[in-house]
Design an enzyme around this catalytic site. Structure first.
Site, short mmCIF file in Angstrom:
data_model
loop_
_atom_site.label_atom_id
_atom_site.label_comp_id
_atom_site.label_asym_id
_atom_site.label_seq_id
_atom_site.Cartn_x
_atom_site.Cartn_y
_atom_site.Cartn_z
N ARG A 1 0.83 -1.21 0.00
CA ARG A 1 0.00 0.00 0.00
C ARG A 1 0.87 1.26 0.00
O ARG A 1 0.57 2.24 -0.69
CB ARG A 1 -0.95 -0.02 1.21
CG ARG A 1 -2.12 -1.00 1.04
CD ARG A 1 -2.73 -1.37 2.38
NE ARG A 1 -3.95 -2.16 2.25
CZ ARG A 1 -3.97 -3.47 2.00
NH1 ARG A 1 -2.84 -4.13 1.83
NH2 ARG A 1 -5.13 -4.11 1.89
N ASP B 1 5.93 -11.06 -3.08
CA ASP B 1 4.81 -10.16 -3.40
C ASP B 1 5.26 -8.71 -3.51
O ASP B 1 4.82 -7.97 -4.40
CB ASP B 1 3.72 -10.28 -2.34
CG ASP B 1 2.86 -11.51 -2.54
OD1 ASP B 1 3.32 -12.45 -3.21
OD2 ASP B 1 1.73 -11.54 -2.03
N ASN C 1 1.98 -14.83 -8.37
CA ASN C 1 0.69 -15.15 -7.74
C ASN C 1 0.41 -14.15 -6.62
O ASN C 1 -0.17 -14.49 -5.59
CB ASN C 1 0.69 -16.58 -7.20
CG ASN C 1 -0.72 -17.09 -6.93
OD1 ASN C 1 -1.70 -16.56 -7.45
ND2 ASN C 1 -0.82 -18.11 -6.10
N SER D 1 -13.43 -10.01 -2.02
CA SER D 1 -12.08 -9.68 -1.55
C SER D 1 -12.03 -8.22 -1.13
O SER D 1 -12.44 -7.34 -1.89
CB SER D 1 -11.04 -9.94 -2.64
OG SER D 1 -9.77 -9.46 -2.25
N GLN E 1 -9.43 -6.60 -1.10
CA GLN E 1 -8.44 -5.97 -1.97
C GLN E 1 -9.08 -5.18 -3.10
O GLN E 1 -8.51 -4.20 -3.58
CB GLN E 1 -7.48 -7.03 -2.53
CG GLN E 1 -6.57 -7.62 -1.46
CD GLN E 1 -5.72 -8.77 -1.97
OE1 GLN E 1 -5.81 -9.16 -3.13
NE2 GLN E 1 -4.87 -9.31 -1.11
N SER F 1 -12.86 -9.32 5.38
CA SER F 1 -11.52 -8.86 5.80
C SER F 1 -11.48 -7.35 6.03
O SER F 1 -10.59 -6.66 5.53
CB SER F 1 -10.47 -9.27 4.75
OG SER F 1 -10.49 -10.64 4.50
N ASP G 1 -6.74 -14.99 7.01
CA ASP G 1 -5.38 -15.50 6.86
C ASP G 1 -4.88 -16.21 8.11
O ASP G 1 -3.85 -16.90 8.06
CB ASP G 1 -4.42 -14.37 6.49
CG ASP G 1 -4.55 -13.94 5.04
OD1 ASP G 1 -5.15 -14.69 4.25
OD2 ASP G 1 -4.04 -12.86 4.69
N ASN H 1 -13.95 -17.14 1.40
CA ASN H 1 -12.97 -16.55 0.49
C ASN H 1 -11.61 -17.24 0.56
O ASN H 1 -10.76 -17.03 -0.29
CB ASN H 1 -12.82 -15.05 0.75
CG ASN H 1 -12.14 -14.73 2.07
OD1 ASN H 1 -12.41 -15.39 3.08
ND2 ASN H 1 -11.29 -13.73 2.08
N LYS I 1 -7.83 -18.11 -2.53
CA LYS I 1 -6.49 -17.63 -2.22
C LYS I 1 -5.45 -18.34 -3.08
O LYS I 1 -5.75 -18.83 -4.16
CB LYS I 1 -6.21 -17.82 -0.72
CG LYS I 1 -7.15 -17.04 0.19
CD LYS I 1 -6.77 -15.58 0.26
CE LYS I 1 -7.55 -14.85 1.34
NZ LYS I 1 -7.09 -13.46 1.52
N GLU I 2 -4.20 -18.40 -2.57
CA GLU I 2 -3.12 -19.04 -3.32
C GLU I 2 -3.48 -20.46 -3.73
O GLU I 2 -3.02 -20.98 -4.74
CB GLU I 2 -1.83 -19.02 -2.49
CG GLU I 2 -1.13 -17.68 -2.43
CD GLU I 2 -1.73 -16.71 -1.43
OE1 GLU I 2 -1.12 -15.67 -1.18
OE2 GLU I 2 -2.84 -16.97 -0.89
N HIS J 1 2.40 -20.21 0.95
CA HIS J 1 3.28 -19.87 2.06
C HIS J 1 2.65 -20.13 3.41
O HIS J 1 3.32 -20.58 4.35
CB HIS J 1 3.70 -18.40 1.94
CG HIS J 1 2.56 -17.42 1.87
ND1 HIS J 1 2.48 -16.31 2.66
CD2 HIS J 1 1.43 -17.39 1.09
CE1 HIS J 1 1.39 -15.64 2.38
NE2 HIS J 1 0.73 -16.28 1.44
N ARG J 2 1.35 -19.87 3.56
CA ARG J 2 0.72 -20.03 4.86
C ARG J 2 0.50 -21.51 5.21
O ARG J 2 0.48 -21.87 6.39
CB ARG J 2 -0.58 -19.23 4.94
CG ARG J 2 -0.33 -17.74 4.75
CD ARG J 2 -1.40 -16.86 5.36
NE ARG J 2 -1.18 -15.47 4.99
CZ ARG J 2 -0.28 -14.67 5.57
NH1 ARG J 2 0.48 -15.13 6.54
NH2 ARG J 2 -0.15 -13.42 5.18
N LYS K 1 7.15 -15.90 -0.37
CA LYS K 1 6.06 -15.00 -0.77
C LYS K 1 5.87 -13.87 0.23
O LYS K 1 5.62 -12.72 -0.17
CB LYS K 1 4.76 -15.79 -0.92
CG LYS K 1 3.57 -14.95 -1.39
CD LYS K 1 2.37 -15.83 -1.66
CE LYS K 1 1.13 -15.01 -1.99
NZ LYS K 1 1.25 -14.25 -3.25
#
Length: 425
Positions: free
Chosen positions: A29, A51, A93, A169, A171, A197, A312, A335, A339-340, A384-385, A410
């Site tokens: 951001r 990212d 991604n 999302s 985002q 979120s 997340d 949602n 995600k990934e 990654h998570r 990531k």
């Protein structure tokens, strides 16, 4: 690294301090705000991960002057107000990059194609594209309607009254908000459904305010952004990442340890800071200082929780629930399927490998702990998570091996190095 494994060794009774990197969400951001701002911006404590690097590379490709100093953890950006953008950007991604750049490109003007990895082609973007079309952008889909890649062609955005669902999302909302001050007229953004979120929207508005722009927020169902406001270049320090900290809080909670995460703000706008409230409710012991949080083990009990605001954290909570007394229900996180990877399906598969009973629902999971877990090779789905959360399971269960450990790049390239500190007490 994709065919490699990292075997986690069980450990207990550790006591250590951990450092986590800057927030990915805030970094990206701040990079957008700096690229739009008047004058130079120096962003400090930058997270250099997949990212954020994709964002830096994309902005550089589009002609924004950027100087990177990884040694100092800084990025200097020279905002250019009247630059028309041209080119083709690959964003891997990185969801924030694919979703923030269309608004940035449209409000600046130019013609740009955005594309990414194969998984990105399965992550919907139509809701954002529809809003940008309402604002006057010409956006097309070279392949599949509603999904990347996309071509953005615009000569600025007109502003006015626009609507979007907002439930897919956050985002999409953040993308519009970040660039709305540069529309030709005031922007009235109406959100038709309960947004997902919401803390990430708070982060967006916080960054905007830090750079000199005000947003009127009416209960997250409508936003007003006055045209003519400008971001001002400045020095800006990125907060440490609460999402990254969660894995070490989880480690302390389940493995009988004591972990202090330093340089973390207990009052952060980052929604994932609430993870410590959740594990405290489950029975972990939490101490909050001015710039640190310390977690130590306690007797854990299962809970039922709506995680729509902090999805997340669902994977980390799912792993903790393996060691709680009683079942845990994670609700209202549909949602996660976008995600990934489809995180609900991935969690179901991998928790079952370890010996848990899992009930997969359309928008959540019910997890029933076992008294007898077993060794397993954990597939990470290039997520990654998944890698970081299941690594924590290996602190209690012998023989847990994490496939493709390099996918943590990531958001947290140094994760496994920090994890090793648990063995140095």
């Amino acid at each position: 690294m994709k065919n490699s494994f990292y075997e986690v060794k069980p450990v207990e009774g550790f006591r250590c301090s951990i450092s986590v990197p800057g927030s990915k969400s805030i970094t990206n951001r701040a990079l957008i705000a700096g690229a739009l701002a008047r004058g130079k911006t120096l962003v400090k404590n930058v997270l250099f991960s997949d990212d954020t690097i994709y964002m830096i590379e994309a902005l550089t490709t589009l002609g924004i002057p950027i100087t990177v100093d990884k040694g100092r953890g800084t990025v200097e950006i020279e905002g250019k107000e009247n630059t028309e953008l041209m080119g083709k950007c690959f964003v891997g991604n990185a969801g924030t990059v694919m979703r923030f750049l269309p608004s940035f490109i449209a409000v600046k003007g130019g013609e740009v194609e955005l594309h990414g990895e194969e998984r990105m082609k399965e992550r919907p973007i139509g809701e954002l594209v529809d809003v940008l079309r309402q604002l006057g952008a010409d956006i097309s889909y070279p392949e599949r309607e509603g999904y990347p890649p996309i071509r953005v062609k615009a000569s600025g955005l007109k502003g006015g009254k626009i609507s979007m669902k907002g439930s897919t999302s956050s985002q999409f909302i953040s993308s519009v908000l970040l660039c709305a001050p540069y529309c030709k007229a005031d922007v009235y953004l109406n959100i038709e459904e309960e947004p997902v979120s919401r803390p990430y929207i708070d982060i967006t508005m916080g960054v905007m305010q830090d750079f000199g722009v005000e947003v009127e927020n009416c209960l997250y169902r409508s936003f007003f952004i006055r045209a003519g406001q400008k971001y001002m270049g400045r020095e800006y320090t990125v907060e440490s990442d609460c999402s990254s900290a969660s894995y070490f809080f989880a480690a302390a909670a389940i493995a009988g340890g004591d972990v202090t995460v330093e340089n973390i703000n207990p009052d952060s706008l980052q929604g994932d800071i609430r993870f410590v409230d959740i594990i405290e409710k489950m029975g972990a012991k939490v101490e909050r200082g001015r710039d640190f949080i310390r977690v130590s083990a306690g007797k854990l009990k299962g809970i039922s929780i709506d995680m729509n605001d902090i999805p997340d954290m669902a994977q980390t909570l799912a792993v903790i629930s393996l060691f709680a007394d009683g079942p845990t229900e994670i609700r209202n996180v549909f949602n996660l399927r976008l995600k990934e990877t489809d995180r609900l399906r991935a969690l179901t598969n991998e928790l079952a490998k370890l010996g848990a009973e899992v009930e997969e629902k359309e928008d959540g999971l019910a997890i029933y702990p076992s008294s007898d877990y077993k060794a397993a090779d954990i597939d990470t789905y290039n997520d990654h998570r998944m890698a970081m959360s299941f690594a924590i399971a290996g602190l209690k269960i012998s023989g847990v091996r994490i496939s493709n450990p390099g996918c943590v790049s990531k958001t947290f390239p140094g994760f496994f190095q920090e994890l090793e500190k648990l063995y140095d007490f």
